[in-house]
Scaffold this motif. Structure first.
Motif, PDB file in Angstrom:
ATOM      1  N   ALA A  36       0.854  -1.186   0.000  1.00 58.92           N
ATOM      2  CA  ALA A  36       0.000   0.000   0.000  1.00 58.92           C
ATOM      3  C   ALA A  36       0.888   1.234   0.000  1.00 58.92           C
ATOM      4  O   ALA A  36       2.083   1.150   0.270  1.00 58.92           O
ATOM      5  CB  ALA A  36      -0.923   0.010   1.221  1.00 58.92           C
ATOM      6  N   SER A  37       0.279   2.372  -0.280  1.00 57.90           N
ATOM      7  CA  SER A  37       1.023   3.637  -0.344  1.00 57.90           C
ATOM      8  C   SER A  37       0.499   4.607   0.702  1.00 57.90           C
ATOM      9  O   SER A  37      -0.703   4.663   0.985  1.00 57.90           O
ATOM     10  CB  SER A  37       0.874   4.262  -1.735  1.00 57.90           C
ATOM     11  OG  SER A  37       1.370   5.586  -1.745  1.00 57.90           O
ATOM     12  N   GLU A 191      -8.024  -0.017  -6.061  1.00 57.56           N
ATOM     13  CA  GLU A 191      -7.033  -1.091  -5.991  1.00 57.56           C
ATOM     14  C   GLU A 191      -5.781  -0.663  -6.728  1.00 57.56           C
ATOM     15  O   GLU A 191      -5.806  -0.414  -7.933  1.00 57.56           O
ATOM     16  CB  GLU A 191      -7.605  -2.378  -6.596  1.00 57.56           C
ATOM     17  CG  GLU A 191      -6.725  -3.589  -6.380  1.00 57.56           C
ATOM     18  CD  GLU A 191      -7.411  -4.891  -6.760  1.00 57.56           C
ATOM     19  OE1 GLU A 191      -6.833  -5.955  -6.450  1.00 57.56           O
ATOM     20  OE2 GLU A 191      -8.496  -4.849  -7.368  1.00 57.56           O
ATOM     21  N   SER A 192      -4.669  -0.583  -6.014  1.00 54.30           N
ATOM     22  CA  SER A 192      -3.411  -0.121  -6.600  1.00 54.30           C
ATOM     23  C   SER A 192      -2.275  -0.997  -6.106  1.00 54.30           C
ATOM     24  O   SER A 192      -1.471  -0.584  -5.274  1.00 54.30           O
ATOM     25  CB  SER A 192      -3.166   1.342  -6.239  1.00 54.30           C
ATOM     26  OG  SER A 192      -2.078   1.867  -6.974  1.00 54.30           O
ATOM     27  N   PRO A 193      -2.179  -2.222  -6.608  1.00 50.64           N
ATOM     28  CA  PRO A 193      -1.166  -3.154  -6.111  1.00 50.64           C
ATOM     29  C   PRO A 193       0.246  -2.708  -6.449  1.00 50.64           C
ATOM     30  O   PRO A 193       0.482  -2.028  -7.454  1.00 50.64           O
ATOM     31  CB  PRO A 193      -1.513  -4.459  -6.833  1.00 50.64           C
ATOM     32  CG  PRO A 193      -2.209  -4.023  -8.091  1.00 50.64           C
ATOM     33  CD  PRO A 193      -2.980  -2.789  -7.702  1.00 50.64           C
ATOM     34  N   ASN A 339       2.967   2.126  -9.778  1.00 52.21           N
ATOM     35  CA  ASN A 339       4.067   1.475  -9.058  1.00 52.21           C
ATOM     36  C   ASN A 339       4.358   0.144  -9.758  1.00 52.21           C
ATOM     37  O   ASN A 339       3.821  -0.888  -9.387  1.00 52.21           O
ATOM     38  CB  ASN A 339       3.646   1.211  -7.602  1.00 52.21           C
ATOM     39  CG  ASN A 339       3.412   2.516  -6.862  1.00 52.21           C
ATOM     40  OD1 ASN A 339       4.214   3.432  -6.981  1.00 52.21           O
ATOM     41  ND2 ASN A 339       2.327   2.602  -6.120  1.00 52.21           N
ATOM     42  N   LEU A 340       5.184   0.185 -10.767  1.00 53.17           N
ATOM     43  CA  LEU A 340       5.408  -1.013 -11.594  1.00 53.17           C
ATOM     44  C   LEU A 340       6.596  -1.811 -11.102  1.00 53.17           C
ATOM     45  O   LEU A 340       7.520  -1.259 -10.565  1.00 53.17           O
ATOM     46  CB  LEU A 340       5.636  -0.605 -13.042  1.00 53.17           C
ATOM     47  CG  LEU A 340       4.490   0.205 -13.684  1.00 53.17           C
ATOM     48  CD1 LEU A 340       4.829   0.558 -15.110  1.00 53.17           C
ATOM     49  CD2 LEU A 340       3.199  -0.581 -13.638  1.00 53.17           C
TER      50      LEU A 340
END
Length: 340
Positions: A36-37, A191-193, A339-340
């Motif tokens: 998470a950020s 959702e931002s994995p 965030n790759l």
């Protein structure tokens, strides 16, 4: 009233924090930011006008957990999301999953017992059912041998809570939910994995914006109408509301049992290809996909009976699959960084 949310900056946790704050609760969030950020705090603030209290720590650190419980001694309940949660990854890293998911839960429960705190909502999973014998799956479905270490951590996590309740007056709701997707309608959280997505929907949306060259669909030879896996998809906002309702069920002492179990789903199954078609419908974008080999640990089909939660908690899902995909697409379009 102050509520602790572990994993509160994650996908489901952040939506639960929003739902709690909109109901007037003060929220303490614990998150180690491993998936998470910190920017999620600002997203929550934009929606609710208030940032939650944030404590960054690893729940495996028992001393740190106890310090947070001492610091916020007026908490009334806990919603425990924090866990590693990828089926395939758990097959490759079983010890990491057992260490993280068990130690985190045990430390939280130990701190609760130390402080005399007795109300917890546990983030469980439909994986405890394995391949259900009949559809829809009810709460009376037998618990099968887990097909993955992740699934096993949810099974044993439930057992730990049940065992503690025999020795301590713990009040718990175990929410066995199916596949959460979508995003808050504001587009402020979703959702931002970290890294390559393991879940279907962010992979679809990242493929649509060109971050991923194609979507991998794992197997087309399952015992389903189109050969792809069938799952029950629940909008994350509906799921967050179910957690708040479950918490209030305990806080208002409406429960007649120490431990109660509820399925949380939409009550209908959709295949992977049907999800792709829904996304194409709401976005107008054709998804490039390839069929690849099956993943270990995947079952053919699973969808929930929601009769019990509707009857006892008065909760019902409100969003359609198209609503879910449209909100996920809105979130993807509003994100500025990957965030790759």
């Amino acid at each position: 009233m102050k509520i602790l949310v572990t994993g509160g900056l994650g996908f489901i946790g952040s939506h639960a924090v929003v739902a709690l704050q909109q109901k007037g609760y003060d929220v303490v969030v614990i998150d180690d930011l491993s998936n998470a950020s910190i920017t999620v705090v600002e997203g929550i603030k934009r929606i609710t006008g208030q940032a939650p209290i944030f404590e960054q720590l690893d729940l495996r650190d028992k001393e740190a957990v106890f310090q947070v419980f001492d610091k916020h001694g007026d908490m009334e309940g806990v919603i425990h999301f924090a866990a590693s949660k990828v089926v395939g990854e758990s097959m490759n890293e079983p010890l990491a999953y057992y260490e993280n998911n068990f130690f985190s839960l045990i430390n939280v429960l130990s701190a609760m017992k130390m402080k005399g705190l007795d109300k917890i909502i546990f983030s469980s999973s439909c994986t405890v059912y394995g391949q259900g014998e009949a559809m829809p799956i009810t709460e009376e479905e037998s618990i099968k041998t887990a097909l993955s270490p992740y699934g096993n951590t949810k099974q044993v996590g439930e057992e730990i809570i049940v065992d503690l309740a025999k020795a301590y007056p713990l009040q718990a709701v175990l929410l066995r939910y199916f596949n959460p997707i979508g995003a808050h309608e504001s587009g402020c959280i979703g959702e931002s994995p970290v890294g390559i997505p393991s879940n279907l929907i962010p992979y679809i949306t990242q493929t649509a914006v060109g971050v991923r060259p194609y979507l991998s669909i794992y197997g087309d030879d399952y015992d389903t109408a189109d050969g792809t896996c069938v799952r029950d998809y629940i909008h994350v906002v509906d799921l967050a509301d179910a957690h708040v309702r479950a918490l209030e069920y305990l806080l208002k002492k409406e429960n007649t049992k120490q431990i109660e179990v509820f399925n949380v789903g939409n009550g209908q199954g959709y295949s992977v290809l049907e999800l792709v078609q829904s996304f194409e419908r709401v976005s107008g974008i054709k998804i490039n996909y390839k069929i690849v080999k099956r993943r270990l640990g995947d079952v053919d089909k699973a969808w929930a009976s929601t009769a019990k939660i509707e009857r006892i908690l008065g909760w019902k899902p409100t969003k359609t699959v198209d609503d879910m995909l449209a909100s996920a697409w809105n979130w993807e379009l509003k994100k500025k960084n990957y965030n790759l």
